[in-house]
Design a protein around this motif. Structure first.
Motif, short mmCIF file in Angstrom:
data_model
loop_
_atom_site.label_atom_id
_atom_site.label_comp_id
_atom_site.label_asym_id
_atom_site.label_seq_id
_atom_site.Cartn_x
_atom_site.Cartn_y
_atom_site.Cartn_z
N ASP A 6 0.77 -1.21 0.00
CA ASP A 6 0.00 0.00 0.00
C ASP A 6 0.82 1.28 0.00
OD1 ASP A 6 -2.65 1.23 2.10
OD2 ASP A 6 -2.51 1.06 -0.04
N VAL A 80 -2.43 -5.51 11.98
CA VAL A 80 -3.34 -6.44 11.31
C VAL A 80 -2.58 -7.62 10.72
CG1 VAL A 80 -3.36 -5.39 8.98
CG2 VAL A 80 -5.40 -6.51 9.85
N PHE A 101 -8.05 -4.90 0.36
CA PHE A 101 -6.83 -4.66 1.15
C PHE A 101 -5.79 -5.72 0.79
CE2 PHE A 101 -4.75 -5.27 5.44
CZ PHE A 101 -4.00 -4.10 5.38
N TYR A 104 -4.36 -9.18 2.96
CA TYR A 104 -4.90 -10.55 3.03
C TYR A 104 -4.21 -11.48 2.02
CZ TYR A 104 -8.57 -7.64 5.18
OH TYR A 104 -9.26 -6.71 5.91
N ALA A 142 -13.16 -6.63 5.03
CA ALA A 142 -13.00 -5.35 5.72
C ALA A 142 -14.32 -4.59 5.61
CB ALA A 142 -11.87 -4.55 5.11
N ASN A 146 -11.05 -1.27 2.05
CA ASN A 146 -9.98 -0.39 1.58
C ASN A 146 -9.43 -1.03 0.31
OD1 ASN A 146 -7.72 1.19 1.20
ND2 ASN A 146 -6.54 0.24 2.84
N ASP A 170 -12.77 -7.23 9.47
CA ASP A 170 -11.76 -6.22 9.78
C ASP A 170 -12.47 -4.87 9.96
OD1 ASP A 170 -9.75 -4.31 9.66
OD2 ASP A 170 -8.62 -5.35 8.10
N THR A 172 -11.28 -2.01 11.00
CA THR A 172 -10.28 -0.94 11.13
C THR A 172 -10.90 0.45 10.99
OG1 THR A 172 -8.38 -2.27 10.53
CG2 THR A 172 -8.28 0.05 9.90
N TYR A 173 -11.89 0.58 10.09
CA TYR A 173 -12.50 1.90 9.83
C TYR A 173 -13.88 2.01 10.47
CZ TYR A 173 -8.76 2.10 6.37
OH TYR A 173 -7.53 2.09 5.77
N TYR A 195 -11.28 -7.74 13.92
CA TYR A 195 -10.04 -6.99 14.12
C TYR A 195 -10.37 -5.52 14.35
CZ TYR A 195 -5.51 -4.82 13.52
OH TYR A 195 -4.37 -4.09 13.74
N SER A 197 -8.23 -1.73 15.03
CA SER A 197 -6.91 -1.12 14.85
C SER A 197 -6.71 0.08 15.78
CB SER A 197 -6.81 -0.65 13.40
OG SER A 197 -5.62 0.04 13.17
N PHE A 198 -5.47 0.39 16.11
CA PHE A 198 -5.15 1.64 16.82
C PHE A 198 -4.74 2.73 15.82
CE2 PHE A 198 -5.04 0.99 21.43
CZ PHE A 198 -5.20 -0.39 21.52
N SER A 199 -4.74 2.41 14.52
CA SER A 199 -4.11 3.30 13.54
C SER A 199 -5.01 4.40 13.00
CB SER A 199 -3.60 2.48 12.35
OG SER A 199 -2.69 1.51 12.79
N ARG A 208 1.96 0.23 15.74
CA ARG A 208 1.84 -1.12 15.21
C ARG A 208 1.22 -2.11 16.21
NH1 ARG A 208 0.32 -0.23 12.36
NH2 ARG A 208 0.54 -2.08 11.12
N VAL A 209 0.11 -1.71 16.78
CA VAL A 209 -0.63 -2.61 17.67
C VAL A 209 -2.07 -2.71 17.17
CG1 VAL A 209 -1.48 -2.98 20.03
CG2 VAL A 209 0.74 -1.94 19.68
C1 LIG Z 1 -8.62 -2.76 5.81
C2 LIG Z 1 -7.43 -2.45 6.63
N1 LIG Z 1 -7.12 -3.25 7.67
C3 LIG Z 1 -6.04 -2.99 8.44
C4 LIG Z 1 -5.23 -1.90 8.19
C5 LIG Z 1 -4.00 -1.62 9.00
O1 LIG Z 1 -4.16 -1.97 10.30
P1 LIG Z 1 -3.02 -1.75 11.36
O2 LIG Z 1 -2.38 -0.41 11.11
O3 LIG Z 1 -3.79 -1.82 12.64
O4 LIG Z 1 -2.03 -2.85 11.20
C6 LIG Z 1 -5.49 -1.07 7.14
C7 LIG Z 1 -4.59 0.06 6.88
O5 LIG Z 1 -4.67 0.88 6.07
C8 LIG Z 1 -6.62 -1.34 6.35
O6 LIG Z 1 -6.92 -0.55 5.33
#
Ligand SMILES: Cc1ncc(COP(=O)(O)O)c(C=O)c1O
Length: 348
Positions: A6, A80, A101, A104, A142, A146, A170, A172-173, A195, A197-199, A208-209
């Motif tokens: 990415d 992730v 994404f 995977y 997800a 993404n 996932d 994450t968003y 899942y 994310s902390f991001s 990175r957690v």
């Molecule tokens: C669908 C998806 N999952 C996970 C992540 C990244 O997760 P993490 O930063 O928690 O490893 C992203 C990051 O852009 C994402 O788009």
């Protein structure tokens, strides 16, 4: 090996603190890191000669109360990627959407697991109502996706969950989306893996957690695979800091929800886009007019604005543009106006 993940960049020209580059490419926090996390990391620095004793337990417990699940349903992971790697051990074959994404298929390839794409239509929804998934399969979805940034219909997700042995949702968003979380169902479905994310909404992409949430029996099966104290003290302290500061998470989420339609609007009004999709994540998708695309991309480049080209993510011609702060949006708007004003008259 440097992961292809990415980046779309090749060599990243940025140096830490180089504010002249506007980073709208990786969907990071436009409001900086949570001050509570920074404070806690600074305070903990004097203890860096110690192993992170008790910190995994503290953060696991904070995550469990934040997500209203029980402690034995939570496993902290190194982002992730580690969550995908661990859950891949549960299945024989992996599935995920394409476009989607890249983590995977990348991790499935490394794990030597066959990967089956789930094709999406022009609206970025699943083409097939029925997937040929079965026992031994793990499906990665997800919600929102993404780079598509949209959510799949609940009934379709339910049908996939019924057919596949394991489904990894996932989220994450999640905070930026209208879709309800599946977390409340974790305790009654051992095939469901979630899942968080902390991001993104937590503003801590640097640590990175992440958190894998699943039935306690599944977490119990995966736990022995972990290395000794796999997450470092700096990351764990930062995670504990943000979890004690729900106001930051709320403020960041509210900013994204307010600025995202504004970003979509300015792109649509710029006169250089053929199509704009707002999404349910912290970014907007835009396709430039083919007759002006090279010129606009060169102008963005010259003005040091980075956006994510989605060609390698299965969406040729599309750009993924992260929601920035209000100044970022003004800078992007002014740059697109400059690009348009420098077009030959017949193209304006
Ligand atoms: C669908 C998806 N999952 C996970 C992540 C990244 O997760 P993490 O930063 O928690 O490893 C992203 C990051 O852009 C994402 O788009």
């Amino acid at each position: 090996m440097v992961p292809s993940r990415d980046t779309g960049l090749g060599t990243d020209p940025r140096l830490p603190g180089d504010d002249s580059v506007l980073l709208m490419d990786w969907n990071e926090s436009p409001l900086g890191p949570p001050p509570s996390a920074v404070r806690r990391v600074i305070e903990a620095a004097a203890q860096l000669h110690r192993y992170p004793r008790g910190l995994m337990e503290e953060v696991t417990s904070l995550v469990a109360s934040h997500l209203t699940v029980s402690i034995d349903q939570v496993m902290l992971t190194a982002g992730v990627d580690e969550a995908i790697e661990m859950t891949l051990t549960l299945g024989q074959r992996a599935w995920a959407t394409e476009p989607g994404f890249d983590g995977y298929p990348d991790r499935a390839a490394v794990a030597g697991k066959p990967f089956n794409p789930i094709r999406l239509d022009v609206d970025w929804q699943p083409l097939d109502d029925q997937l040929a998934v079965s026992d031994g399969d793990i499906v990665f979805l997800a919600q929102p996706g993404n780079p598509t940034g949209n959510v799949f219909p609940e009934e379709w997700v339910r049908a996939v969950r019924k057919a596949a042995e394991y489904v990894f949702i996932d989220e994450t968003y999640f905070e930026f989306s209208s879709a309800p979380s599946v977390l409340p169902e974790v305790g009654c479905d051992p095939g469901l893996l979630v899942y968080r994310s902390f991001s993104k909404a937590f503003g801590l992409a640097g640590i990175r957690v992440g958190c894998l949430v699943a039935d306690a029996s599944v977490i119990g099966r995966l736990a022995p695979m972990r290395r000794f104290m796999p997450i470092d003290a700096v990351s764990l302290n930062a995670a504990a800091g943000v979890l004690a500061d729900p106001d930051f998470i709320r403020a960041l989420t509210e900013h994204v929800l307010a600025a995202r339609p504004a970003l979509a609007r300015l792109l649509a009004d710029s006169g250089v886009c053929a199509e704009v999709r707002e999404t349910e994540a912290n970014f907007v998708m835009a396709r430039l007019r083919p007759d002006v695309a090279d010129h606009v991309l060169a102008t963005l480049d010259r003005n040091r604005i980075q956006v994510r080209h989605c060609d390698s993510l299965g969406l040729p011609g599309w750009l993924r543009i992260s929601v920035g702060d209000w100044d970022d949006l003004s800078r992007l708007e002014a740059t697109l106006a400059t690009a348009k004003n420098h077009l030959p008259m017949e193209k304006r």
